[in-house]
Structures are given as structure tokens and as C-alpha cells.
Design a protein around this motif. Structure first.
Motif, PDB file in Angstrom:
ATOM      1  N   GLU A   1       4.514  -5.022  -7.498  1.00  0.00           N
ATOM      2  CA  GLU A   1       5.814  -5.639  -7.219  1.00  0.00           C
ATOM      3  C   GLU A   1       6.898  -4.622  -6.871  1.00  0.00           C
ATOM      4  N   HIS A   2       6.727  -3.375  -7.325  1.00  0.00           N
ATOM      5  CA  HIS A   2       7.737  -2.365  -7.042  1.00  0.00           C
ATOM      6  C   HIS A   2       7.431  -1.569  -5.764  1.00  0.00           C
ATOM      7  N   ASN A   3       6.370  -1.954  -5.060  1.00  0.00           N
ATOM      8  CA  ASN A   3       5.949  -1.198  -3.884  1.00  0.00           C
ATOM      9  C   ASN A   3       6.364  -1.872  -2.577  1.00  0.00           C
ATOM     10  N   TYR A   4       6.647  -1.043  -1.586  1.00  0.00           N
ATOM     11  CA  TYR A   4       6.836  -1.498  -0.205  1.00  0.00           C
ATOM     12  C   TYR A   4       5.612  -1.020   0.563  1.00  0.00           C
ATOM     13  N   HIS A   5       4.699  -1.949   0.812  1.00  0.00           N
ATOM     14  CA  HIS A   5       3.384  -1.672   1.411  1.00  0.00           C
ATOM     15  C   HIS A   5       3.513  -1.819   2.926  1.00  0.00           C
ATOM     16  N   ILE A   6       3.202  -0.755   3.685  1.00  0.00           N
ATOM     17  CA  ILE A   6       3.427  -0.816   5.139  1.00  0.00           C
ATOM     18  C   ILE A   6       2.141  -1.115   5.924  1.00  0.00           C
ATOM     19  N   PHE A   7       1.080  -1.469   5.230  1.00  0.00           N
ATOM     20  CA  PHE A   7      -0.138  -2.001   5.834  1.00  0.00           C
ATOM     21  C   PHE A   7      -0.638  -1.200   7.031  1.00  0.00           C
ATOM     22  N   HIS A   8      -0.930   0.060   6.759  1.00  0.00           N
ATOM     23  CA  HIS A   8      -1.695   0.809   7.761  1.00  0.00           C
ATOM     24  C   HIS A   8      -3.005   0.084   8.033  1.00  0.00           C
ATOM     25  N   GLN A   9      -3.598  -0.433   6.972  1.00  0.00           N
ATOM     26  CA  GLN A   9      -4.772  -1.286   7.099  1.00  0.00           C
ATOM     27  C   GLN A   9      -4.563  -2.566   6.281  1.00  0.00           C
ATOM     28  N   TYR A  10      -5.157  -3.649   6.763  1.00  0.00           N
ATOM     29  CA  TYR A  10      -5.238  -4.875   5.964  1.00  0.00           C
ATOM     30  C   TYR A  10      -6.671  -4.959   5.476  1.00  0.00           C
ATOM     31  N   THR A  11      -6.856  -4.660   4.190  1.00  0.00           N
ATOM     32  CA  THR A  11      -8.193  -4.496   3.629  1.00  0.00           C
ATOM     33  C   THR A  11      -8.474  -5.562   2.587  1.00  0.00           C
TER      34      THR A  11
END
Length: 369
Positions: free
Chosen positions: A278-288
Motif C-alpha cells: 500500500e505504501h508503494n508506487y509500482h511503475i509496472f516495468h512488467q505485469y507478472t
């Protein structure tokens, strides 16, 4: 329908006039090595990472290697790394003459498990390399607390995570150094190899600048053995055109990820979609995703025109080149399980909704059988 894993052609067409103009400017200047384009990119990426220094190098692997050397890591030292990552993470440690010590991952995020780090520390441990895998940052508070307590360097492997955030902090703010890759497939990709190291440490930054130019300072005077590892001026010019678009591209990746996750909901129990702290900003280099019958699914999707990738099918602790370290199957169960179950779906900012719908329809078709 054909759905590629990555398609860079549309992005290029959008930026083509600017890119060609930037390349023409470099060619006309006849200044090809460590010129104004590299300096501008170094300054911009450092500011973006909220640190003082950016040091452009030839590639992401060299960024890791030079970071280790600048931190004094060498023969007799140990460096803690996850076993579920690209080879360069551990390869850089071995190239520095040190020993990679592999630890298991958090099965939800696929990032290094801080609880496993503590038990792997010995009197020889000099550094930790947390990998921010797939575009989500590792649990840096816990890692930093362990590192501070044991006086260890933190070298962030951020090859897949430029623009990611942890509790509002960016990559580079919480480690001794952070290493970016500008390989063409990355979120900020060059048209060839390229890399950068960012740091707040003045002394380490200076060491890295010397190491990337054969260890010379001043020119032709060598006090240390360095390398020829400089970010190319032409690649920097391309990256300077692309960099202002990075945040918008990250938002588009997040939108595509949300679409996948929503469409895959009805396969819950068969398909596990990405978990985001919840505290992360995930920039999705990959959608795994994690799936059952991964290899069969991958073959089926390929037959249907859908490209996928497995990052990574063979954990590092079981690679033949590290056989001498004595690891065996079963030593890192979460890593080994992930290596058998993960598959990455097509992901890039220009991915179309109908392409995503086709990908998911084929996944559903496979499991309906």
C-alpha cells in the motif's frame, strides 16, 4: 491477433522529429563522449531521484559493478542478493571478486525478504543489493535498519524501477547508491546500451567518475584500475528526448496493469495478479502473474499470437556458474516456486485495450479447457 511483449515502434514515431533533431545536433557538434547531453541527463536523473550525483555509465551491469568497487567491495567480501533476479545482480558481485550470498524472496512482491537478510549476515558481509523487481521497490525501511545496524552498504538495483516510490521516497534516496539500466526494453530505454548510478555520497560519486574512465585522474594518470564504461553521448541525447515523458508513460503502464487485474479477477485461485504494497508506487516495468501449468499456458498463448516472457526460469543460486557456492534445490523455496509459476504479459504504454482483451480471453480459454 498478434500481441507483442513490447512494441517500441509507435513510441519512436511519436518522438521521431525530436530524436532525429537531437542526433543531428550531436553529429554536428562532433562531441561524442561525455558531452553536454550526458551532463544534462546526469543532472536531471539525479534531481529526479532526489540525490546530488548522477554518473552515466555504459550499461546497468557496469552501474552495479562500479558501485560495488566504489564502496570498497572486493575479494574476501560477501554481498547479500536475492536469487530471483537477472544475472547481472550477482554477476557484478562476482566480477568485483566478492561472493554473492543468495537469500529468498517475499512470495507476494518477489522482492528480497528482509527477514532472510539478517540470518545471512556474517563478518564478511559488506553490502546488500535489494532488487526492485518488476517496478516495485523492496521493503527499504527494514533493509536500511539492518544495513545501518551492521554498517553495510546498500546498492539498489533499480534497473526495472526508475520512477518507483516507497513511502513517498524515490529510488536512490534510501541506499548508498542506486543503479539504473537504459536497455531499450526498460521504461526509460535508449536505442542501445546505457546505465546510470545515482548517489548522495560525494566521495563515492567521485570514485565512480574516476572508475568509469580507466581509473584516471587527471587524464593519463592512473592511481586505481578502472574501466572504460561511459554513457554514450548519442544515447544520452535520445534519453533526454524521452525523459520528460517518463511519468506519463508510468501512469499509462499503471492504467494497463489495472485493466489486466480487473479482467483477470474471475480467474482468482488459478491466476494470482500482482500484489502492491500500500505504501508503494509500482511503475509496472512488467505485469507478472502466477499461474498453474505455466509452461503449457505460455505455449498455448504463443500459438495464439500472444508473446509472453518468464522472468526468471532458473534461479541464480542454481545456475551452473555458481555451482561452487554449494547451493542446492530446496534451499530457497519461495524463489524456486516463483521461477516455476511466474509469467509476464505484454506491457508497454501504447498497449491497446483490444490487445489486452485478446490476451485475457486466451488465458481464460486455456483454463476453461
Amino acid at each position: 491477433m498478434k500481441v507483442p511483449m513490447l512494441d517500441l515502434t509507435e513510441q519512436y514515431q511519436q518522438l521521431r522529429p525530436e530524436i532525429l533533431a537531437a542526433l543531428e545536433e550531436v553529429m554536428s557538434s562532433a562531441h561524442f563522449i561525455l558531452g553536454n547531453n550526458v551532463k544534462k541527463l546526469e543532472n536531471d536523473i539525479a534531481a529526479y531521484s532526489n540525490v546530488k550525483h548522477g554518473i552515466g555509465v555504459a550499461n546497468g551491469s557496469d552501474a552495479l559493478h562500479i558501485s560495488l568497487l566504489a564502496c570498497g567491495v572486493g575479494p574476501g567480501d560477501e554481498v547479500i542478493v536475492p536469487a530471483f533476479t537477472f544475472f547481472a545482480t550477482a554477476g557484478a558481485v562476482a566480477r568485483a571478486g566478492a561472493t554473492p550470498v543468495f537469500v529468498d524472496i517475499d512470495p507476494r512482491t518477489y522482492n528480497i525478504d528482509p527477514l532472510k537478510i539478517e540470518e545471512a549476515i556474517t563478518e564478511k558481509t559488506k553490502a546488500i543489493i535489494p532488487v526492485h523487481l518488476y517496478g516495485q521497490m523492496a521493503d527499504m525501511d527494514k533493509i536500511k535498519e539492518i544495513a545501518d545496524r551492521h554498517q553495510l552498504y546498500i546498492i539498489e538495483d533499480a534497473a526495472q524501477a526508475i520512477g518507483a516510490k516507497y513511502k513517498g521516497k524515490t529510488v536512490g534516496e534510501l541506499g548508498t547508491t542506486a543503479c539504473y539500466s537504459f536497455f531499450p526494453t526498460k521504461n526509460l530505454g535508449a536505442y542501445g546500451d546505457g546505465g546510470m548510478i545515482v548517489t548522495n555520497d560525494d566521495e563515492i560519486a567521485e570514485k565512480m567518475r574516476v572508475l568509469r574512465v580507466h581509473g584516471s585522474k587527471p587524464k593519463y594518470y592512473h592511481h586505481v584500475l578502472g574501466y572504460n564504461s561511459r554513457l554514450d553521448e548519442l544515447q544520452a541525447a535520445i534519453l533526454n528526448v524521452k525523459f520528460p515523458h517518463l511519468d506519463d508513460w508510468s501512469k499509462l503502464r499503471i492504467e494497463k496493469a489495472n485493466v489486466y487485474t480487473e479482467m483477470l479477477k474471475e480467474l482468482e485461485g488459478v491466476v494470482t495478479t500482482p500484489y502492491i504494497e500500500e505504501h508503494n508506487y509500482h511503475i509496472f516495468h512488467q505485469y507478472t502473474i502466477r499461474v498453474q501449468n505455466r509452461n503449457e499456458l505460455q505455449k498455448f498463448l504463443s500459438d495464439q499470437g500472444v508473446s509472453t516472457m518468464v522472468y526468471y526460469p532458473k534461479p541464480l543460486h542454481l545456475q551452473p556458474v555458481f555451482e561452487h557456492l554449494g547451493y542446492k534445490e530446496g534451499d530457497l523455496p519461495e524463489t524456486e516456486k516463483a521461477a516455476e509459476e511466474v509469467i509476464s504479459l505484454p506491457m508497454f504504454p501504447e498497449l491497446k485495450l483490444e490487445q489486452q482483451e485478446y490476451v485475457v480471453s486466451k488465458i481464460k480459454e486455456f483454463y476453461a479447457k
